[in-house]
Design a protein around this motif. Structure first.
Motif, PDB file in Angstrom:
ATOM      1  N   ILE A  49      10.557   1.420  14.945  1.00  0.00           N
ATOM      2  CA  ILE A  49      10.061   2.802  14.044  1.00  0.00           C
ATOM      3  C   ILE A  49      10.170   1.908  13.056  1.00  0.00           C
ATOM      4  O   ILE A  49      11.377   1.186  12.511  1.00  0.00           O
ATOM      5  N   LEU A  50       9.372   1.147  12.119  1.00  0.00           N
ATOM      6  CA  LEU A  50       9.492   1.109  11.058  1.00  0.00           C
ATOM      7  C   LEU A  50       8.902   1.969   9.694  1.00  0.00           C
ATOM      8  O   LEU A  50       7.595   2.079  10.086  1.00  0.00           O
ATOM      9  N   HIS A  51       9.386   1.959   8.299  1.00  0.00           N
ATOM     10  CA  HIS A  51       8.989   3.068   7.412  1.00  0.00           C
ATOM     11  C   HIS A  51       8.951   2.171   6.132  1.00  0.00           C
ATOM     12  O   HIS A  51      10.671   1.968   5.903  1.00  0.00           O
ATOM     13  N   LEU A  52       7.645   1.494   6.190  1.00  0.00           N
ATOM     14  CA  LEU A  52       7.696   1.354   4.535  1.00  0.00           C
ATOM     15  C   LEU A  52       7.186   1.947   3.460  1.00  0.00           C
ATOM     16  O   LEU A  52       6.191   3.140   3.381  1.00  0.00           O
ATOM     17  N   PRO A  53       8.552   1.788   2.164  1.00  0.00           N
ATOM     18  CA  PRO A  53       8.401   2.583   1.624  1.00  0.00           C
ATOM     19  C   PRO A  53       6.736   2.519   0.662  1.00  0.00           C
ATOM     20  O   PRO A  53       6.212   1.078   0.759  1.00  0.00           O
ATOM     21  N   GLU A  54       6.594   3.347  -0.508  1.00  0.00           N
ATOM     22  CA  GLU A  54       5.267   3.095  -1.437  1.00  0.00           C
ATOM     23  C   GLU A  54       5.554   1.825  -1.594  1.00  0.00           C
ATOM     24  O   GLU A  54       6.672   1.007  -2.570  1.00  0.00           O
ATOM     25  N   LEU A  55       4.496   0.597  -1.624  1.00  0.00           N
ATOM     26  CA  LEU A  55       3.915  -0.431  -2.591  1.00  0.00           C
ATOM     27  C   LEU A  55       5.385  -1.268  -1.939  1.00  0.00           C
ATOM     28  O   LEU A  55       5.198  -2.439  -3.061  1.00  0.00           O
ATOM     29  N   GLU A  56       6.074  -1.032  -1.144  1.00  0.00           N
ATOM     30  CA  GLU A  56       6.937  -2.732  -0.191  1.00  0.00           C
ATOM     31  C   GLU A  56       5.706  -3.805  -0.059  1.00  0.00           C
ATOM     32  O   GLU A  56       4.896  -3.543   0.438  1.00  0.00           O
ATOM     33  N   TRP A  57       6.218  -4.744  -0.392  1.00  0.00           N
ATOM     34  CA  TRP A  57       5.376  -6.353   0.031  1.00  0.00           C
ATOM     35  C   TRP A  57       5.675  -6.215   1.957  1.00  0.00           C
ATOM     36  O   TRP A  57       6.707  -6.293   2.064  1.00  0.00           O
ATOM     37  N   HIS A  58       4.875  -6.899   2.191  1.00  0.00           N
ATOM     38  CA  HIS A  58       4.943  -7.101   3.710  1.00  0.00           C
ATOM     39  C   HIS A  58       3.721  -7.840   4.670  1.00  0.00           C
ATOM     40  O   HIS A  58       2.527  -8.067   4.358  1.00  0.00           O
ATOM     41  N   HIS A 100       0.755  -1.451  -0.187  1.00  0.00           N
ATOM     42  CA  HIS A 100       0.024  -0.226   0.016  1.00  0.00           C
ATOM     43  C   HIS A 100       1.096   1.530  -0.424  1.00  0.00           C
ATOM     44  O   HIS A 100       2.119   1.401  -0.326  1.00  0.00           O
ATOM     45  N   ALA A 101       0.603   2.550   0.015  1.00  0.00           N
ATOM     46  CA  ALA A 101       0.950   3.772   0.538  1.00  0.00           C
ATOM     47  C   ALA A 101       2.061   4.381   1.490  1.00  0.00           C
ATOM     48  O   ALA A 101       1.805   2.641   2.360  1.00  0.00           O
ATOM     49  N   GLU A 102       3.222   4.788   1.193  1.00  0.00           N
ATOM     50  CA  GLU A 102       4.164   4.022   2.149  1.00  0.00           C
ATOM     51  C   GLU A 102       3.449   4.513   3.825  1.00  0.00           C
ATOM     52  O   GLU A 102       2.819   5.823   4.075  1.00  0.00           O
ATOM     53  N   GLU A 103       3.637   3.660   4.492  1.00  0.00           N
ATOM     54  CA  GLU A 103       3.671   4.096   5.336  1.00  0.00           C
ATOM     55  C   GLU A 103       4.222   4.002   7.030  1.00  0.00           C
ATOM     56  O   GLU A 103       5.520   3.618   6.585  1.00  0.00           O
ATOM     57  N   ALA A 104       4.585   4.615   8.010  1.00  0.00           N
ATOM     58  CA  ALA A 104       5.029   3.999   9.031  1.00  0.00           C
ATOM     59  C   ALA A 104       4.728   4.117  10.195  1.00  0.00           C
ATOM     60  O   ALA A 104       3.387   4.815  10.412  1.00  0.00           O
ATOM     61  N   GLY A 154       0.667   9.271   5.580  1.00  0.00           N
ATOM     62  CA  GLY A 154       0.100  11.258   5.195  1.00  0.00           C
ATOM     63  C   GLY A 154      -1.190  12.038   4.195  1.00  0.00           C
ATOM     64  O   GLY A 154      -0.522  12.544   3.344  1.00  0.00           O
ATOM     65  N   GLN A 155      -1.525  10.171   4.029  1.00  0.00           N
ATOM     66  CA  GLN A 155      -2.948  10.412   3.287  1.00  0.00           C
ATOM     67  C   GLN A 155      -3.979  10.158   3.934  1.00  0.00           C
ATOM     68  O   GLN A 155      -4.153   8.932   4.435  1.00  0.00           O
ATOM     69  N   VAL A 156      -5.314  10.279   3.206  1.00  0.00           N
ATOM     70  CA  VAL A 156      -6.903   9.597   3.437  1.00  0.00           C
ATOM     71  C   VAL A 156      -7.227   8.548   1.762  1.00  0.00           C
ATOM     72  O   VAL A 156      -7.611   7.722   2.451  1.00  0.00           O
ATOM     73  N   ASP A 157      -6.772   9.571   1.143  1.00  0.00           N
ATOM     74  CA  ASP A 157      -6.651   8.622  -0.186  1.00  0.00           C
ATOM     75  C   ASP A 157      -6.129   7.899  -0.683  1.00  0.00           C
ATOM     76  O   ASP A 157      -4.458   8.423  -0.257  1.00  0.00           O
ATOM     77  N   ASN A 158      -6.363   6.719  -1.741  1.00  0.00           N
ATOM     78  CA  ASN A 158      -4.738   6.592  -2.595  1.00  0.00           C
ATOM     79  C   ASN A 158      -3.942   5.641  -1.777  1.00  0.00           C
ATOM     80  O   ASN A 158      -2.912   5.571  -1.344  1.00  0.00           O
ATOM     81  N   ILE A 159      -4.728   4.853  -1.048  1.00  0.00           N
ATOM     82  CA  ILE A 159      -3.958   3.844   0.374  1.00  0.00           C
ATOM     83  C   ILE A 159      -3.725   2.853   0.168  1.00  0.00           C
ATOM     84  O   ILE A 159      -2.640   1.780  -0.344  1.00  0.00           O
ATOM     85  N   ARG A 160      -4.507   2.038  -0.844  1.00  0.00           N
ATOM     86  CA  ARG A 160      -4.008   0.322  -1.873  1.00  0.00           C
ATOM     87  C   ARG A 160      -4.602   0.832  -2.710  1.00  0.00           C
ATOM     88  O   ARG A 160      -4.227   1.580  -3.526  1.00  0.00           O
ATOM     89  N   PRO A 161      -3.434   0.085  -3.209  1.00  0.00           N
ATOM     90  CA  PRO A 161      -2.698   0.175  -4.634  1.00  0.00           C
ATOM     91  C   PRO A 161      -3.979  -0.002  -5.727  1.00  0.00           C
ATOM     92  O   PRO A 161      -3.608   0.306  -6.750  1.00  0.00           O
ATOM     93  N   GLU A 162      -5.227  -0.843  -5.594  1.00  0.00           N
ATOM     94  CA  GLU A 162      -5.957  -0.665  -6.733  1.00  0.00           C
ATOM     95  C   GLU A 162      -7.181   0.718  -6.176  1.00  0.00           C
ATOM     96  O   GLU A 162      -7.520   1.088  -7.342  1.00  0.00           O
ATOM     97  N   GLU A 163      -6.338   1.891  -5.564  1.00  0.00           N
ATOM     98  CA  GLU A 163      -7.109   2.884  -5.359  1.00  0.00           C
ATOM     99  C   GLU A 163      -5.771   4.476  -6.236  1.00  0.00           C
ATOM    100  O   GLU A 163      -6.533   5.678  -6.168  1.00  0.00           O
ATOM    101  N   ILE A 164      -4.550   3.447  -6.139  1.00  0.00           N
ATOM    102  CA  ILE A 164      -3.299   4.073  -6.287  1.00  0.00           C
ATOM    103  C   ILE A 164      -3.454   5.102  -7.384  1.00  0.00           C
ATOM    104  O   ILE A 164      -3.596   4.653  -9.022  1.00  0.00           O
ATOM    105  N   GLU A 165      -3.692   6.136  -7.987  1.00  0.00           N
ATOM    106  CA  GLU A 165      -3.974   6.537  -9.215  1.00  0.00           C
ATOM    107  C   GLU A 165      -2.699   7.139 -10.092  1.00  0.00           C
ATOM    108  O   GLU A 165      -1.594   7.422  -9.124  1.00  0.00           O
TER     109      GLU A 165
END
Length: 125
Positions: free
Chosen positions: A88-97, A53-57, A114-125
């Motif tokens: 603390i884990l910082h996952l890059p955008e679209l890294e599998w985990h 999914h999107a970048e996450e901490a 750091g966002q509310v939209d486009n979090i899941r791959p099917e939502e990412i524009e």
């Protein structure tokens, strides 16, 4: 200012975890700019599937025999990395985990996007 307690947030049960949405589009406190919540990974919720999914901490609040595996693809996840409270884990955008734990174990985290939209791959524009 709004003050919240974890127990006051909306719980959503997903495969492998329970998610408590505190701040965000579907959170107890609404935000159009960020997403923050808690998650508990444990065998009570069944196995978790690897996902991306999107970048996450994430901040590891508590853990008992818990781990994370990550990598470039669904079939190329690395060896388990054992987790400790305070990490603390910082996952890059679209890294599998995927998170997991031994019998009777668990992982509890605070997560942030750091966002509310486009979090899941099917939502990412």
């Amino acid at each position: 200012m709004k003050t919240l307690k974890r127990e006051d947030t909306n719980q959503v049960v997903l495969p492998g975890r329970a998610v408590y949405k505190a701040v965000g589009k579907d959170g107890t406190s609404q935000s159009g700019k960020m997403t923050l919540g808690f998650a508990r990974y444990a065998e009570d919720y069944g196995p978790m599937e690897p996902h991306q999914h999107a970048e996450e901490a994430l901040f590891i609040i508590d853990v008992k025999d818990g781990w994370v595996r990550f990598g470039d693809g669904l079939n190329s996840l690395g060896e388990p990395v054992m987790l400790e409270p305070g990490m603390i884990l910082h996952l890059p955008e679209l890294e599998w985990h995927v998170f997991g734990c031994g019998k009777g174990g668990y992982v509890e985290v605070l997560f942030f996007y750091g966002q509310v939209d486009n979090i899941r791959p099917e939502e990412i524009e």
